[in-house]
Enzyme design. Structure first.
Site, PDB file in Angstrom:
ATOM      1  N   SER A 262       0.856  -1.191   0.000  1.00 18.54           N
ATOM      2  CA  SER A 262       0.000   0.000   0.000  1.00 18.54           C
ATOM      3  C   SER A 262       0.888   1.236   0.000  1.00 18.54           C
ATOM      4  O   SER A 262       2.043   1.170   0.424  1.00 18.54           O
ATOM      5  CB  SER A 262      -0.872   0.029   1.251  1.00 18.54           C
ATOM      6  OG  SER A 262      -0.086   0.371   2.378  1.00 18.54           O
ATOM      7  N   ASP A 263       0.361   2.357  -0.472  1.00 17.57           N
ATOM      8  CA  ASP A 263       1.057   3.608  -0.197  1.00 17.57           C
ATOM      9  C   ASP A 263       0.931   3.845   1.313  1.00 17.57           C
ATOM     10  O   ASP A 263       0.087   3.240   1.988  1.00 17.57           O
ATOM     11  CB  ASP A 263       0.492   4.778  -1.009  1.00 17.57           C
ATOM     12  CG  ASP A 263       1.525   5.918  -1.125  1.00 17.57           C
ATOM     13  OD1 ASP A 263       2.454   5.968  -0.296  1.00 17.57           O
ATOM     14  OD2 ASP A 263       1.397   6.758  -2.040  1.00 17.57           O
ATOM     15  N   TRP A 264       1.773   4.704   1.834  1.00 17.18           N
ATOM     16  CA  TRP A 264       1.886   4.867   3.291  1.00 17.18           C
ATOM     17  C   TRP A 264       0.569   5.399   3.891  1.00 17.18           C
ATOM     18  O   TRP A 264       0.221   6.562   3.718  1.00 17.18           O
ATOM     19  CB  TRP A 264       3.061   5.791   3.593  1.00 17.18           C
ATOM     20  CG  TRP A 264       4.375   5.062   3.802  1.00 17.18           C
ATOM     21  CD1 TRP A 264       5.253   5.273   4.836  1.00 17.18           C
ATOM     22  CD2 TRP A 264       4.951   4.018   3.005  1.00 17.18           C
ATOM     23  NE1 TRP A 264       6.327   4.413   4.712  1.00 17.18           N
ATOM     24  CE2 TRP A 264       6.173   3.641   3.619  1.00 17.18           C
ATOM     25  CE3 TRP A 264       4.558   3.328   1.862  1.00 17.18           C
ATOM     26  CZ2 TRP A 264       6.997   2.627   3.113  1.00 17.18           C
ATOM     27  CZ3 TRP A 264       5.372   2.322   1.347  1.00 17.18           C
ATOM     28  CH2 TRP A 264       6.566   1.986   1.984  1.00 17.18           C
TER      29      TRP A 264
END
Ligand code: BGC
Length: 761
Positions: A262-264
């Site tokens: 996932s993106d952060w």
């Protein structure tokens, strides 16, 4: 071509985008499965789940007991990020983690060179290995849909073909050197305003032909091992739980065998996310920690599926040799071999837009050169939000000019203006009206003083080199620009300078388009030299003094004005503003995402901040300007040099081609001037009598050619007829459109030199 995408049709798209065929690609990752399955059998449920979420900010766990090393990630995409405290964004303060700052995405794209993208990737990987990293969070390859997008400077191009050649080259370069890539941000992360809540509504065809193309190329041609799911939603589903994007397209259709992170802060669920194809939640374990263990225990997530997600991570883990902890950070990250690559990319990225005899600079009679502008001394490795590089060094334009010119000229410097956005933290602080008024008064006084000094310096000089543009706080992750005007009153300043000295060479240090109406009219020469890395200043000076000929070409269109761009002209962007969101997790809990409030019979007058309508469909960048015959400031692919080239005798190997043929094109290119230089010859395709709608023309091949004065070369290029297919959104599959086409060969999208009609049957 322009259709409205209604909420209903977007949902239909979502439901119907089935994969046409399951692809079994020969990914290098597949060779470990037997070994992996034996390991999975020995793992407990808890050990498996440990692998599926962050351990610290930039790593995720292996299983020590079984000799499976942790996965270590690093930002990307234009330099290896410094070491941080395990659980925060605070730097560790090491000495050895100073890395090379590489030219950012749009600069790399301006080289129009897949070979340089390969070298760039290889250099990044070598520095990542010195730091003990397994996966590089890059390349960043979203299409530059709007020039105001905060991350336009990180991304490559408005064109899917150019972006694809570069993303595949970059990916191969990284992975051939022992590090996995993580392609980001998959997908449709084309704006930063509201990126953590926005729901992109897009038709299948534009999605496939334009926005997914660079990802597909990196996966299917370069066997990319990692992908990062973007913050936003696409057609109603978060990217990190988007079954269509992750399972159907990426894995089933393209045969991706690796891992999706996932993106952060971009994970939004447990069951949906893991079922839809997400492997690792970063940088925490809100959804993929205990909640996942519970979901497996209660039967909401099957053990089989969990094993599959573990298997996908393990494939990457086994393909990438871990660097033993005691070997990491032994040497300083930035090494001369990599600095040389940063220099070469910078040299070939600089775009000369205008030159009325002002360049190369003449140094014969020891002239006085007034270098004016804050960007002459501004560091671009950091600034704003997002991946900065703690660089070992950065040669600024002023340093570069001094290095290269030495005592052959007298250089005087004036700052000229106070740069916008200095102190990025301050930009987001709320201030009282009194404070704002006081600040503005002080700013005005400083601006007047700086302008007087600059005009004074200009009046005394033979030549002015004005070095302006944006900076890393103006172009930043988490926030789009409001417009593309040069910030900090630069247009006014340069007008004043022109009154005392008309001999102006303007250099724009920007990663994204600016409005050039003023600077173009008052400058004798105009260049873009990008956020150009550790060696940017040296490369710029070498171009200005003529040691090398400029050879960069625009990776995007420079519009006459911002409002001409499709997303603006159709009222799709900007959407209503909601303030800048920095991390999706901070906002996603309070707002579960968009509902298109502006679904009316008319054009989508989009006031919903959480809805981005892509009703321009495939007409992005030059595709729009060409098709609509809208004039531009400088076209896509444009760039001058210190010589001239002549194009002649275009031929093809046949005149009629079948759907499995390859069109072989040849033409003659001659350097007709006095300087050695490189030309980027471009081949576009125009469909004459198609059965479906197309943009007026599309880039399908290009070649960077080096020629000495008087020399010529036959340039040979190929276009597979299959690469001319379109996505049939009724059949949900690629289809041929066999028609008569015109092959257009030229020096830019606006400068076609040769044409030939051929037939597809
Ligand atoms: C960015 C990513 C980046 C990650 C880790 C996110 O905010 O969108 O591109 O890799 O942070 O720094």
């Amino acid at each position: 071509m322009i259709k409205k995408i209604s909420m209903l049709s977007a949902i239909v798209i979502l439901l119907l985008t089935a994969s046409p065929a399951q692809t079994v690609r020969d990914s290098a990752l597949l060779r470990y499965d037997r070994e992996i399955d034996a390991l999975i059998k020995q793992m407990t449920l808890e050990e498996k789940v440990e692998m599926l979420h962050a351990k610290h900010m930039f790593d995720s766990s292996g299983v020590e007991r079984l000799g499976i090393a942790d996965m270590k990630y690093t930002d990307g995409p234009f330099g290896i990020r410094e070491e941080l405290q395990p659980k925060s964004w605070t730097p560790l303060g090491l000495e050895n983690d100073k890395a090379t700052f590489f030219p950012t995405g749009s600069a790399l794209a301006a080289t129009w060179s897949a070979e340089l993208a390969y070298e760039y990737g290889a250099a990044m990987a070598r520095e990542a290995r010195l730091r003990g990293k397994d996966m590089l969070l890059g390349p960043a390859i979203n299409i530059q849909r709007i020039p105001t997008g905060g991350r336009t400077y990180e991304y490559l191009s408005e064109d899917p073909f150019l972006s694809s050649r570069l993303s595949a080259g970059y990916t191969k370069g990284v992975q051939d050197n022992g590090v996995a890539v993580c392609l980001k941000h998959y997908a449709l992360n084309n704006q930063e305003n509201n990126r953590g809540t926005v729901n992109v509504f897009i038709g299948e065809r534009a999605m496939r032909e334009i926005y997914l193309a660079p990802f597909k190329a990196a996966v299917t041609e370069a066997d990319a091992y990692g992908v990062m799911a973007a913050y936003n939603k696409v057609n109603g589903r978060w990217c990190a739980e988007n079954d269509v994007l992750l399972n159907k397209i990426l894995r089933d259709e393209w045969g991706f065998a690796g891992m999706v992170i996932s993106d952060w802060g971009g994970t939004h669920s447990t069951v949906d996310a893991i079922n839809s194809g997400l492997n690792v939640e970063m940088p925490d374990k809100r959804f993929f920690g205990k909640a996942l263990i519970d979901a497996v225990k209660s039967g909401q997530v099957s053990e089989n599926l969990l094993n599959q997600r573990v298997r996908e991570i393990m494939r990457v883990r086994l393909a990438i040799k871990p660097v033993p902890a005691e070997m990491a950070n032994k040497e300083i990250t930035s090494q001369p071999a990599q600095q040389q690559i940063a220099y070469r990319v910078a040299c070939k990225s600089i775009v000369l837009l205008k030159n009325e005899g002002a360049l190369p600079l003449q140094l014969k009679n020891k002239p006085k050169i007034a270098v004016i502008g804050a960007n002459a001394t501004q560091i671009m490795a950091t600034g704003g939000l997002g991946a900065g590089v703690k660089t070992l060094y950065e040669v600024t334009p002023l340093d570069g000019l001094k290095n290269r010119i030495g005592d052959k000229a007298e250089i005087i410097y004036a700052k000229g203006y106070e740069p916008d956005g200095s102190g990025s933290a301050n930009r987001f602080r709320k201030r009282s009206p009194e404070e704002i008024e006081k600040e503005n008064r002080e700013k005005e006084i400083t601006a007047q003083k700086l302008a007087i000094e600059a005009v004074d310096a200009a009046a005394k000089a033979n030549t002015v080199v004005f070095i302006g543009g944006n900076n890393r706080a103006v172009e930043t992750e988490g926030k789009d620009r409001d417009d593309i005007f040069l910030p900090s009153g630069q247009d006014d300043l340069i007008r004043k300078i022109a009154e005392v000295n008309p001999n102006i060479v303007t250099v724009l240090v920007s990663g994204a388009p600016n409005d050039l109406n003023v600077v173009k009219s008052v400058s004798k020469a105009l260049l873009i030299s990008w956020f150009n890395g550790s060696e940017g200043g040296n490369a710029l000076a070498d171009v200005l003094i003529g040691k090398i000929s400029p050879s960069g070409r625009l990776p995007f269109t420079l519009p006459a004005k911002l409002q001409d761009l499709p997303a603006y002209a159709l009222g799709n962007y900007p959407q209503g503003r909601k303030g800048s969101d920095i991390f999706a997790s901070l906002v996603s809990q309070t707002n579960p995402g968009g509902k298109p409030e502006a679904e009316t019979a008319g054009n989508p007058v989009n006031s919903d901040p959480n809805t981005a309508m892509y009703s321009e469909e495939s007409l992005v960048g030059y595709r729009w300007f060409d098709t609509r015959k809208t004039p531009v400031m400088y076209p896509f692919g444009y760039g001058l040099t210190y010589t001239t080239f002549k194009y002649a005798t275009l031929s093809t190997n046949k005149t009629t081609y079948g759907k499995n043929d390859t069109i072989a094109i040849a033409f003659n290119l001659k350097n007709t001037g006095a300087a050695a230089a490189e030309e980027v010859a471009q081949v576009y395709v125009h469909r004459i009598n198609p059965s479906v709608e197309w943009p007026y023309k599309e880039l399908k091949a290009f070649s960077r050619v080096e020629l000495n004065p008087g020399k010529s070369k036959v340039v040979a290029l190929e276009i597979p007829v299959k690469s001319l297919q379109y996505w049939n959104d009724k059949r949900h599959a690629w289809d041929d459109d066999l028609c008569d086409i015109e092959i257009l060969v030229g020096a830019s999208a606006g400068d076609i030199k040769l044409r030939k009609t051929i037939h597809l049957r």
